[in-house]
Design a protein around this motif. Structure first.
Motif, PDB file in Angstrom:
ATOM      1  N   ARG A 427     -44.117 -40.990  68.489  1.00  0.00           N
ATOM      2  CA  ARG A 427     -44.408 -40.689  67.380  1.00  0.00           C
ATOM      3  C   ARG A 427     -44.805 -39.377  67.392  1.00  0.00           C
ATOM      4  NH1 ARG A 427     -48.403 -44.002  62.970  1.00  0.00           N
ATOM      5  NH2 ARG A 427     -50.164 -43.197  64.420  1.00  0.00           N
ATOM      6  N   ASP A 428     -45.803 -38.753  68.053  1.00  0.00           N
ATOM      7  CA  ASP A 428     -46.333 -37.580  68.318  1.00  0.00           C
ATOM      8  C   ASP A 428     -45.268 -36.485  68.303  1.00  0.00           C
ATOM      9  OD1 ASP A 428     -48.955 -38.128  67.719  1.00  0.00           O
ATOM     10  OD2 ASP A 428     -49.533 -38.643  70.123  1.00  0.00           O
ATOM     11  N   ALA A 429     -44.218 -36.789  69.502  1.00  0.00           N
ATOM     12  CA  ALA A 429     -43.150 -35.841  69.549  1.00  0.00           C
ATOM     13  C   ALA A 429     -42.247 -35.726  68.207  1.00  0.00           C
ATOM     14  CB  ALA A 429     -42.245 -36.478  70.600  1.00  0.00           C
ATOM     15  N   LEU A 430     -42.079 -36.693  67.608  1.00  0.00           N
ATOM     16  CA  LEU A 430     -41.270 -36.715  66.180  1.00  0.00           C
ATOM     17  C   LEU A 430     -42.087 -36.245  65.228  1.00  0.00           C
ATOM     18  CD1 LEU A 430     -39.529 -40.287  66.253  1.00  0.00           C
ATOM     19  CD2 LEU A 430     -38.287 -37.996  66.417  1.00  0.00           C
ATOM     20  N   ASN A 431     -43.347 -36.619  65.191  1.00  0.00           N
ATOM     21  CA  ASN A 431     -44.179 -35.909  63.988  1.00  0.00           C
ATOM     22  C   ASN A 431     -44.148 -34.155  64.218  1.00  0.00           C
ATOM     23  OD1 ASN A 431     -46.907 -38.281  64.027  1.00  0.00           O
ATOM     24  ND2 ASN A 431     -44.747 -38.244  63.349  1.00  0.00           N
ATOM     25  N   ASP A 432     -44.131 -33.842  65.361  1.00  0.00           N
ATOM     26  CA  ASP A 432     -44.162 -32.382  65.890  1.00  0.00           C
ATOM     27  C   ASP A 432     -43.016 -31.695  65.134  1.00  0.00           C
ATOM     28  OD1 ASP A 432     -46.375 -32.420  67.379  1.00  0.00           O
ATOM     29  OD2 ASP A 432     -45.423 -32.300  69.229  1.00  0.00           O
ATOM     30  N   PHE A 433     -41.933 -32.278  64.649  1.00  0.00           N
ATOM     31  CA  PHE A 433     -41.020 -31.764  63.842  1.00  0.00           C
ATOM     32  C   PHE A 433     -40.926 -32.318  62.556  1.00  0.00           C
ATOM     33  CE2 PHE A 433     -39.933 -31.253  68.340  1.00  0.00           C
ATOM     34  CZ  PHE A 433     -39.715 -29.988  68.639  1.00  0.00           C
ATOM     35  N   GLY A 434     -41.982 -32.738  61.957  1.00  0.00           N
ATOM     36  CA  GLY A 434     -41.922 -33.145  60.666  1.00  0.00           C
ATOM     37  C   GLY A 434     -41.275 -34.555  60.192  1.00  0.00           C
ATOM     38  N   VAL A 435     -40.721 -35.221  61.321  1.00  0.00           N
ATOM     39  CA  VAL A 435     -40.306 -36.371  61.247  1.00  0.00           C
ATOM     40  C   VAL A 435     -41.453 -37.599  61.322  1.00  0.00           C
ATOM     41  CG1 VAL A 435     -38.765 -38.244  62.018  1.00  0.00           C
ATOM     42  CG2 VAL A 435     -38.011 -35.896  62.302  1.00  0.00           C
ATOM     43  N   LEU A 436     -41.541 -38.511  60.127  1.00  0.00           N
ATOM     44  CA  LEU A 436     -42.540 -39.464  60.045  1.00  0.00           C
ATOM     45  C   LEU A 436     -42.212 -40.692  60.699  1.00  0.00           C
ATOM     46  CD1 LEU A 436     -44.709 -38.511  56.782  1.00  0.00           C
ATOM     47  CD2 LEU A 436     -44.459 -37.307  58.932  1.00  0.00           C
ATOM     48  N   ILE A 437     -42.918 -41.554  61.206  1.00  0.00           N
ATOM     49  CA  ILE A 437     -42.546 -42.550  61.728  1.00  0.00           C
ATOM     50  C   ILE A 437     -43.705 -43.697  61.411  1.00  0.00           C
ATOM     51  CG2 ILE A 437     -42.917 -42.216  64.096  1.00  0.00           C
ATOM     52  CD1 ILE A 437     -40.925 -44.324  64.954  1.00  0.00           C
ATOM     53  N   ASP A 438     -43.633 -44.692  60.699  1.00  0.00           N
ATOM     54  CA  ASP A 438     -44.913 -45.549  60.306  1.00  0.00           C
ATOM     55  C   ASP A 438     -44.396 -46.873  60.220  1.00  0.00           C
ATOM     56  OD1 ASP A 438     -47.601 -46.060  60.301  1.00  0.00           O
ATOM     57  OD2 ASP A 438     -47.849 -45.201  58.198  1.00  0.00           O
ATOM     58  N   ILE A 460     -37.695 -49.064  50.787  1.00  0.00           N
ATOM     59  CA  ILE A 460     -37.588 -48.047  51.696  1.00  0.00           C
ATOM     60  C   ILE A 460     -36.556 -47.524  51.770  1.00  0.00           C
ATOM     61  CG2 ILE A 460     -37.752 -47.777  54.161  1.00  0.00           C
ATOM     62  CD1 ILE A 460     -39.733 -50.276  54.541  1.00  0.00           C
ATOM     63  N   LYS A 461     -35.403 -48.326  51.647  1.00  0.00           N
ATOM     64  CA  LYS A 461     -34.048 -47.586  51.809  1.00  0.00           C
ATOM     65  C   LYS A 461     -33.667 -46.643  50.473  1.00  0.00           C
ATOM     66  CE  LYS A 461     -31.669 -47.983  55.256  1.00  0.00           C
ATOM     67  NZ  LYS A 461     -31.600 -47.199  56.427  1.00  0.00           N
ATOM     68  N   LYS A 462     -34.363 -46.894  49.354  1.00  0.00           N
ATOM     69  CA  LYS A 462     -34.173 -46.174  48.184  1.00  0.00           C
ATOM     70  C   LYS A 462     -34.431 -44.675  48.568  1.00  0.00           C
ATOM     71  CE  LYS A 462     -35.087 -49.100  44.444  1.00  0.00           C
ATOM     72  NZ  LYS A 462     -36.337 -49.762  43.604  1.00  0.00           N
ATOM     73  N   HIS A 463     -35.636 -44.485  49.410  1.00  0.00           N
ATOM     74  CA  HIS A 463     -35.852 -43.062  49.733  1.00  0.00           C
ATOM     75  C   HIS A 463     -34.758 -42.642  50.651  1.00  0.00           C
ATOM     76  CE1 HIS A 463     -38.111 -39.782  51.926  1.00  0.00           C
ATOM     77  NE2 HIS A 463     -38.904 -39.812  50.576  1.00  0.00           N
ATOM     78  N   PRO A 464     -34.099 -41.630  50.208  1.00  0.00           N
ATOM     79  CA  PRO A 464     -33.043 -41.160  50.948  1.00  0.00           C
ATOM     80  C   PRO A 464     -33.143 -40.675  52.329  1.00  0.00           C
ATOM     81  CG  PRO A 464     -33.729 -39.324  49.189  1.00  0.00           C
ATOM     82  CD  PRO A 464     -34.544 -40.447  49.187  1.00  0.00           C
ATOM     83  N   ASN A 465     -32.468 -40.872  53.246  1.00  0.00           N
ATOM     84  CA  ASN A 465     -32.302 -40.387  54.632  1.00  0.00           C
ATOM     85  C   ASN A 465     -33.428 -40.935  55.367  1.00  0.00           C
ATOM     86  OD1 ASN A 465     -30.218 -38.896  54.258  1.00  0.00           O
ATOM     87  ND2 ASN A 465     -31.516 -37.188  53.430  1.00  0.00           N
ATOM     88  N   THR A 466     -33.804 -42.412  55.181  1.00  0.00           N
ATOM     89  CA  THR A 466     -34.599 -43.042  55.701  1.00  0.00           C
ATOM     90  C   THR A 466     -34.104 -44.171  56.670  1.00  0.00           C
ATOM     91  OG1 THR A 466     -36.098 -42.489  54.054  1.00  0.00           O
ATOM     92  CG2 THR A 466     -36.989 -44.483  55.262  1.00  0.00           C
ATOM     93  N   THR A 488     -38.654 -41.353  58.401  1.00  0.00           N
ATOM     94  CA  THR A 488     -38.106 -40.371  57.268  1.00  0.00           C
ATOM     95  C   THR A 488     -38.832 -38.903  57.572  1.00  0.00           C
ATOM     96  OG1 THR A 488     -37.555 -39.885  55.123  1.00  0.00           O
ATOM     97  CG2 THR A 488     -39.981 -40.691  55.682  1.00  0.00           C
ATOM     98  N   LYS A 489     -38.151 -37.790  57.050  1.00  0.00           N
ATOM     99  CA  LYS A 489     -38.761 -36.700  57.126  1.00  0.00           C
ATOM    100  C   LYS A 489     -39.985 -36.398  55.656  1.00  0.00           C
ATOM    101  CE  LYS A 489     -38.206 -32.213  58.391  1.00  0.00           C
ATOM    102  NZ  LYS A 489     -37.564 -31.297  59.720  1.00  0.00           N
ATOM    103  N   MET A 490     -41.095 -36.025  55.957  1.00  0.00           N
ATOM    104  CA  MET A 490     -41.898 -35.831  55.129  1.00  0.00           C
ATOM    105  C   MET A 490     -43.123 -35.074  55.744  1.00  0.00           C
ATOM    106  SD  MET A 490     -43.243 -39.225  52.803  1.00  0.00           S
ATOM    107  CE  MET A 490     -41.801 -39.934  52.319  1.00  0.00           C
ATOM    108  N   GLU A 495     -47.288 -37.456  49.135  1.00  0.00           N
ATOM    109  CA  GLU A 495     -45.849 -38.123  48.962  1.00  0.00           C
ATOM    110  C   GLU A 495     -45.752 -39.234  50.026  1.00  0.00           C
ATOM    111  OE1 GLU A 495     -42.824 -35.668  50.578  1.00  0.00           O
ATOM    112  OE2 GLU A 495     -41.163 -36.877  49.838  1.00  0.00           O
ATOM    113  N   PHE A 496     -46.380 -39.003  51.141  1.00  0.00           N
ATOM    114  CA  PHE A 496     -46.293 -40.266  52.027  1.00  0.00           C
ATOM    115  C   PHE A 496     -47.132 -41.335  51.615  1.00  0.00           C
ATOM    116  CE2 PHE A 496     -48.159 -42.468  55.422  1.00  0.00           C
ATOM    117  CZ  PHE A 496     -46.950 -43.244  56.100  1.00  0.00           C
ATOM    118  N   ARG A 497     -48.351 -40.925  51.036  1.00  0.00           N
ATOM    119  CA  ARG A 497     -49.126 -42.087  50.627  1.00  0.00           C
ATOM    120  C   ARG A 497     -48.609 -42.800  49.469  1.00  0.00           C
ATOM    121  NH1 ARG A 497     -54.135 -39.403  49.029  1.00  0.00           N
ATOM    122  NH2 ARG A 497     -55.028 -39.318  51.307  1.00  0.00           N
TER     123      ARG A 497
END
Lengths: 560, 560
Positions: A427-438, A460-466, A488-490, A495-497
């Motif tokens: 998760r940290d590795a992805l977060n470093d590039f703004g990719v959120l995983i939760d 969830i899928k309504k949000h594009p590119n997720t 997703t990228k966020m 916005e995430f909340r």
């Protein structure tokens, strides 16, 4: 291999001391795990990202936490606390206070990455004994100072927020010892700050360490296993990955000892009783709102890894896989310890991650009608006495075959087991590039599973590119849980909340429990009243009021 | 056959209507079961009685209950209650009030046999619907009239006493229907007044009666099965004879619906949750002190009697039998549904009752070193899926052999099963000649079993000419229960009460739970505070106060 032409410059560097990053980084300081090339490709594809998106890391949190926040505890009170725990066990620098007021939810991490300091404790204490705790609690009660408890810090539901500040007790520093081992009763009593690995190691090596006749296991392996405490498991109602056989923590607790503002007590350790509502159960899941857990007696089990049998099956679709899992759970041939059912998207990701896409086994599956976008993986393990495990393995096979499951050996299961505690590092590795995983999870009865699954997934899928991967991983005769992982990228916390809140609303509306095993924390609080209903919340409020008339124990926790 | 030269003139006569006897007689009016000649001989021998003692029955309770007690409910209030339930469902004659204020404890029976009328309700209502109950409860709350609930009336712990009078709701008359059957979730929702046989029959015949795919069982068979209600099981925390596999009622309840003075609610039916302390569990065992249970959803199981395997083993002594039972319970090969371990005295009685004393098998046992006064019977049954049951049967055999158990076939177990619901009828027959038979039970961890057993047994045996048979019949990995049956000659209620209290004190002092599955009633109330401790009783008091600020719900119950 054009596909694998690019590897991001993953940040494999131990965070500097006192930095925001040193607080949010998952787990061991010096351990890193980056997404495989296969996984990265999936992310790039699904999120519509290019190599450019993985060139410049963002919000690394490498800044040091400056000592900018004045504690709100009066100086003379700090002196009183110091008299109790000693100078060495008391801290009120901003870094310490931030560290012990932060869990591992995506929101926690986003805040820290942006250097936000919110809702932190005013004073960190490391109590050395139950006497320390009693005195601290009495002082907090007298002075109406909020009191929080920090176990392993792995909360993913904002359970460590201190919106009213106050004092935080760190249990892992001193209160991490075994109190009693009772082999004939198959129980162990420990202090709440004992961490997962120490707990399990002690039991696994019971002959050497406890002079026991044989080896034992606690049977509790949440994904946070390495960085969570026994006490934390109990007060937040955790479930381990082998819970379908060993039970959730709720089932594993034999008795507990608490200190509360209005009195201390230890519940009985009878194997069963009919002497009115069980106090032992009233305290489980109280998330520090009623009192401080100071000792817990847990069930233990034979440690016999040699009897474990792994299995993996591929089903043509979600329905067939769910049917098989339900039939296994209702067959009365015993329960597998691990049972894990992936939806089509998670199955496809797994196939790609393990480099199986386009492989010979993949082609064979296609031939058998098990196609990407529809097929579902069910994997698991049987445990227990050898004859029990062996028989159950056979019965699982029968049920899976009846439901068109194709046996894929135990290999994928073993592969999953290897990564099961290290995967969160990605998760940290992805977060470093703004990719959120939760993740979010809910329990659900069999009759509501399909509706809940569709409603949440569609949202969830309504949000594009997720990416939305879903699995069920804790099984009961009456139902299971659904565990939603979204990528997703966020970058924006708000916005995430809002995205996350939308998901929780779908869960609540579609007959899912607000939480299956992550607790309430602060994240679920806005939904608690609606979820339980006013009359049931009133019961919790009445109990809260009894224990904590000044509302100092994790105030606002559980929505109380 | 000099031994069997005398048969008492057992009273096999349906009690006349309106008599005390018609209230205390166990079970069906027209069914009788008398002690076998073997059993009678044991009683005569051990209690030092002769045939003369069985010539003149005493205190038969054949007198009619006269209408001597004025109801304490005001006339205008009775009119209000009548408006709610209608004239047909309201009674305040002394007989009705006595009938629904009496359980089946020895003390209840002694009182009735002596024509004593104590602690009775003032008004009997048979509510027709949940709306009726809501209205009755609101009225009682407003007028501060005590409210009691009557399920099957099988309480053996004075659970139906109404020391402050008030109103009693009889649930079995109208509120005895199924509400919902959910086959996919394997649950059934019923009204609380449904009786055991109707409940089980409905499930066993699910294909015909519920249009189900297969047959089911509730898995709950207390000895009171035929004359107890589903609601009664839940609020008193009963355990059935097959609980070691199916679970105690505590485990079987999925969700509940209550009406309380401060609000009505239905708990969720999730298979597991982590949304704070579980309201569903807080309500279990509340014995009518918090509210009225109006619906309950229970787990159900495959009904597959064809997979059941019975076994019986004889062990050289109590310790060997306990060791075997513990090893079975901790072996992780699954749990037998029934497991029943008799101490030497109960074993000897069983041998004599079944006419096995001096028989060929008896001689063979002697040859094998299994001698009266020491040997112990362990019998049981495996259930579940056929392969599971078969494997467990084998594993039980292994454990028993390792512990010097001699296999005696499944015959004695089958014999016991035949009599398991009819044995209680013998009590009335013996009582008719002044021979008392009563039981007390406690749960206990493995490490305290021997001490508890000895302390209680020694105490009982101090009383001259007393039979004390003990068995353990509900097994857990962490311990079991001890069930003490004592038979002695006594007629005075005070003498009996003092004897019984001495036993309870020994249980409490020797780490036994006050109750394993008989609930608290009024019998255990004097020990509750000491047993749970003031701080834990305070928790129950706080919850009670929340639900029932006017203290109208079974006031004094649970010691609240």
């Amino acid at each position: 291999m054009k596909k694998y032409d690019f590897t991001p410059d993953w940040l494999e560097k131990e965070p500097n001391q006192q930095t925001f990053r040193s607080i949010f980084k998952w787990g061991a300081k010096d351990y890193f795990k980056n997404p495989s090339q296969g996984f990265l490709n999936i992310i790039k594809e699904e999120l519509g990202l290019s190599n450019t998106d993985f060139q410049t890391p963002v919000n690394l949190g490498n800044k040091a936490v400056e000592n900018t926040r004045e504690t709100r505890i009066a100086k003379e009170d700090i002196t009183l606390f110091e008299t109790i725990v000693g100078r060495d066990n008391l801290f009120f620098d901003t870094y310490s206070r931030l560290k012990y007021s932060t869990g591992k939810s995506m929101e926690d991490i986003l805040n820290l990455r942006q250097g936000q300091i919110e809702k932190i404790s005013d004073l960190i204490l490391h109590p050395r004994s139950r006497e320390d705790i009693k005195k601290i609690l009495a002082l907090c009660h007298e002075k109406k100072i909020p009191l929080h408890v920090y176990g392993g810090g792995s909360s993913v539901t904002l359970g460590l927020d201190c919106p009213k500040g106050g004092v935080t007790l760190v249990m892992g520093t001193h209160l991490n010892k075994m109190i009693e081992f009772n082999e004939i009763n198959q129980t162990i009593t420990v202090e709440p700050g004992m961490m997962g690995p120490e707990y399990e190691d002690l039991l696994n090596h019971a002959p050497e360490k406890l002079n026991a006749k044989t080896r034992y296991t606690g049977g509790h392996f949440p994904q946070s296993f390495e960085f969570s405490s026994v006490g934390g498991w109990v007060v937040t109602l955790g479930s381990g990955q082998a819970s379908s056989y060993y039970g959730d923590v709720y089932d594993l607790v034999v008795s507990q000892e608490y200190v509360t503002p209005t009195g201390a007590f230890k519940t009985h350790d009878f194997p069963a009783t009919a002497t009115g509502p069980k106090i032992n159960d009233i305290m489980k899941g109280s998330e520090g709102c009623f009192g401080v857990l100071i000792a817990v007696t847990m069930k233990i089990f034979q440690y016999q890894p040699e009897t474990a049998r792994q299995f993996t099956y591929m089903f043509p679709d979600f329905k067939a896989a769910i049917d098989a899992a339900r039939q296994i759970s209702q067959a009365e041939s015993g329960m597998p310890s691990i049972l894990r059912l992936s939806d089509p998207e998670e199955t496809d990701v797994a196939m790609k991650m393990y480099g199986l896409e386009g492989s010979l086994p993949d082609k064979y599956m296609g031939f058998k009608g098990l196609r990407p976008g529809s097929r579902c993986l069910l994997m698991g393990q049987t445990d227990g006495d050898n004859s029990f495990s062996k028989n159950l393995f056979k019965q699982v096979k029968k049920v899976c075959k009846t439901n068109q499951g194709l046996y894929l050996t135990g290999y994928p299961m073993k592969k999953w087991q290897k990564g099961r505690f290290s995967d969160p590092y990605m998760r940290d590795a992805l977060n470093d590039f703004g990719v959120l995983i939760d993740t979010l999870e809910a329990s659900v009865t069999w009759d509501h599973i399909q509706a809940l699954y569709s409603a949440v997934r569609n949202h969830i899928k309504k949000h594009p590119n997720t990416i939305c991967m879903t699995h069920a991983s804790h099984f009961y005769a009456q139902g299971t849980n659904l565990y939603f992982i979204f990528i997703t990228k966020m970058q924006d916390v708000e916005e995430f909340r809002s995205f996350q809140h939308g998901i929780i609303e779908k869960i609540e509306k579609n007959f899912g429990s607000l939480s299956h095993h992550h607790g309430v924390g602060r994240m679920m609080v806005p939904w608690m009243e609606k979820h339980l209903g006013e009359n049931q919340m009133d019961i919790l409020r009445a109990i809260k009021k009894h224990f904590d008339p000044h509302n100092i124990m994790n105030p606002g926790g559980l929505g109380l």
